[in-house]
Design an enzyme around this catalytic site. Sequence first.
Site, short mmCIF file in Angstrom:
data_model
loop_
_atom_site.label_atom_id
_atom_site.label_comp_id
_atom_site.label_asym_id
_atom_site.label_seq_id
_atom_site.Cartn_x
_atom_site.Cartn_y
_atom_site.Cartn_z
N ASP A 181 1.21 -1.65 -0.07
CA ASP A 181 -0.04 -0.32 -0.22
C ASP A 181 1.17 1.00 0.37
O ASP A 181 0.44 2.47 0.34
CB ASP A 181 -0.98 0.03 0.78
N ARG A 182 1.89 1.31 -0.81
CA ARG A 182 2.87 2.29 0.09
C ARG A 182 3.17 2.77 0.99
O ARG A 182 3.74 3.77 0.95
CB ARG A 182 1.99 3.49 -1.57
N MET A 183 3.29 1.89 2.05
CA MET A 183 3.85 2.64 3.18
C MET A 183 5.02 1.90 3.24
O MET A 183 5.93 0.47 3.93
CB MET A 183 2.60 1.28 4.34
N HIS A 184 6.36 2.53 2.11
CA HIS A 184 7.60 1.97 2.12
C HIS A 184 8.11 2.71 3.58
O HIS A 184 7.66 2.96 4.38
CB HIS A 184 7.98 3.11 1.09
#
Length: 203
Positions: A181-184
């Site tokens: 979820d683009r929670m890099h």
Amino acid sequence: MGEPLRRSALDEHPMTQFHLWFGEAYDSGLAEPNAMVLSSVEPSGMPRSRTVLMKGYDRSGLRFFTNYTSRKGQALEADRRACVVFPWHAIRRQVLIAGYVERLSDEENDRYFASRPRGSQLGAWASERQSQPVSDRTELDRLFHEFDSVWRADEPIPRPAYWGGFRLIPREVEFWQGGEDRMHDRFRYLWSEGEWEIERLAP
Ligand SMILES: Cc1cc2nc3c(=O)[nH]c(=O)nc-3n(C[C@H](O)[C@H](O)[C@H](O)COP(=O)(O)O)c2cc1C
């Protein structure tokens, strides 16, 4: 890889952390894991980027080799600030290293030049005017063959004085790892008052 990146898993020294990640990039079978995009500052103030190969590293920094009179060579001599990125997309990782460069010693340059294949050594001689316009491909091939006949096949080829390396001395190093979820995960090492501070950054 696959595991989220946690502060507790990071080494306190960014180059040791780099060593761990470089080993994993290498073992993953990624094409040219030592290719890095190097950005320098032009005399006009414009940034300029190109790919170079990282040819060694230790805790003091990264080494790469080029023509000192090339566009990047001249830019780096005039303004020592530089930034590199390792774009390890296939394993969802990226490492950024910003700092300043210094020329390698003649001894280091000679040693590395001597370790290169003969063809690459001749290529360095033939590309004395790296980054400058050339009339056509024939001209380049002519220069290569001309230098090929200067030294016997069993004779060592000396390093051209204009060819050598730089060490990029890190002052900021960032490790990026792709997450769901683009929670890099991003961690930045900053050199501050003689030690490395580590912070997590928002993705
Ligand atoms: C994968 C790859 C690796 C490269 N490695 C180097 C290198 O180690 N040294 C170098 O001078 N140029 C290397 N080049 C060429 C540079 O990207 C660039 O075209 C050249 O150095 C001239 O850059 P300049 O005009 O900004 O000085 C490489 C290019 C690619 C695509």
